[in-house]
Scaffold this active site. Structure first.
Site: not given
Length: 260
Positions: A26, A144, A172
């Site tokens: 992506d 993140y 993730k």
């Protein structure tokens, strides 16, 4: 844990015996990295060693390969570019409904904790998780620490928990040495991010360490599609994640395959 039939069925396409190897491709909106222009070729080459692929809608609707492989299809909903005044400002560029129309088994979003637009990104993530529940489609949240926040065990642990609280089904997150502390804060699958392209040896050691500390798999893009030997790397990841093999065993099995 996954209470809806739709989610359970789709999760089983991504998670094999509780583990997964995901190939994110992506990156093209952020920056057209080397190898990203060859999505179909890379996916076709590594398909035997991956469980899922992440792409944007434009790639999915033009692909001649994604409809014919066993790997699950995950449509990425978030985007920003490296050219923007604020590359950490992730915006939603498609819908869960569009992803389903494209044949998605799951959708993914990216949330930058600590960014200037953290509040808006969290709000969007919460809304999307509810839509995913309505349609019985799993949500993978890429969580993140960004902006002025350093990547530490505590910040990654916090970011993971935010994704969990918002309703994600898979997380993730970046690698940290105390990965077991990140896993411990959530009772859903947590996969380790591959990170930027680097030494094959160091990359595979990070993945091995994360798996040993409870990671449910790896989501590695640039270290695969940006490699001169994507099949070799994908196979090594499969052996570590699904075969519980140490990197040294992988190297011996493949004849010292890791050279970097």
């Amino acid at each position: 844990m996954f209470y809806m039939l739709g989610k359970r069925r789709r999760m089983s396409r991504i998670m094999k015996n509780g583990r997964t190897v995901i190939l994110p491709m992506d990156h093209g909106i952020t920056k057209p990295e080397k190898g990203i222009e060859k999505v179909d070729r890379v996916v076709e080459e590594v398909q035997d060693y991956i469980d899922a692929v992440i792409v944007h809608k434009g790639v999915a609707k033009r692909s001649a390969v994604l409809a014919d492989i066993d790997a699950a299809l995950i449509i990425h909903l978030s985007a920003s570019t490296s050219l923007a005044p604020d590359p950490n400002d992730k915006r939603i560029v498609t819908s869960v409904e569009k992803a389903i129309a494209l044949g998605a088994d799951a959708v993914s979003i990216h949330v930058n904790i600590g960014s200037k637009t953290e509040a808006e990104q969290i709000e969007k993530a919460g809304t999307i998780s509810e839509i995913c529940d309505d349609y019985g489609i799993p949500l993978l949240a890429m969580m993140y620490p960004r902006g002025s926040i350093d990547v530490t065990t505590e910040t990654v642990r916090h970011a993971a928990r935010i994704g969990y609280e918002l309703g994600a089904d898979i997380l993730k997150v970046p690698y940290v040495q105390s990965f077991e502390e990140v896993v411990a804060v959530c009772d859903i699958p947590v996969v380790v991010a591959g990170g930027s392209k680097g030494s094959e040896h160091e990359f595979l050691k990070r993945v091995e360490d994360a798996i040993a500390k409870g990671a449910a798999g790896v989501a590695a893009g640039r270290n695969v599609f940006n490699s001169d030997h994507p099949v070799r790397i994908a196979k090594a990841l499969h052996m570590i994640v699904h075969g519980n093999m140490h990197m040294e065993e992988v190297m011996e099995y493949e004849g010292n395959m890791v050279v970097g």
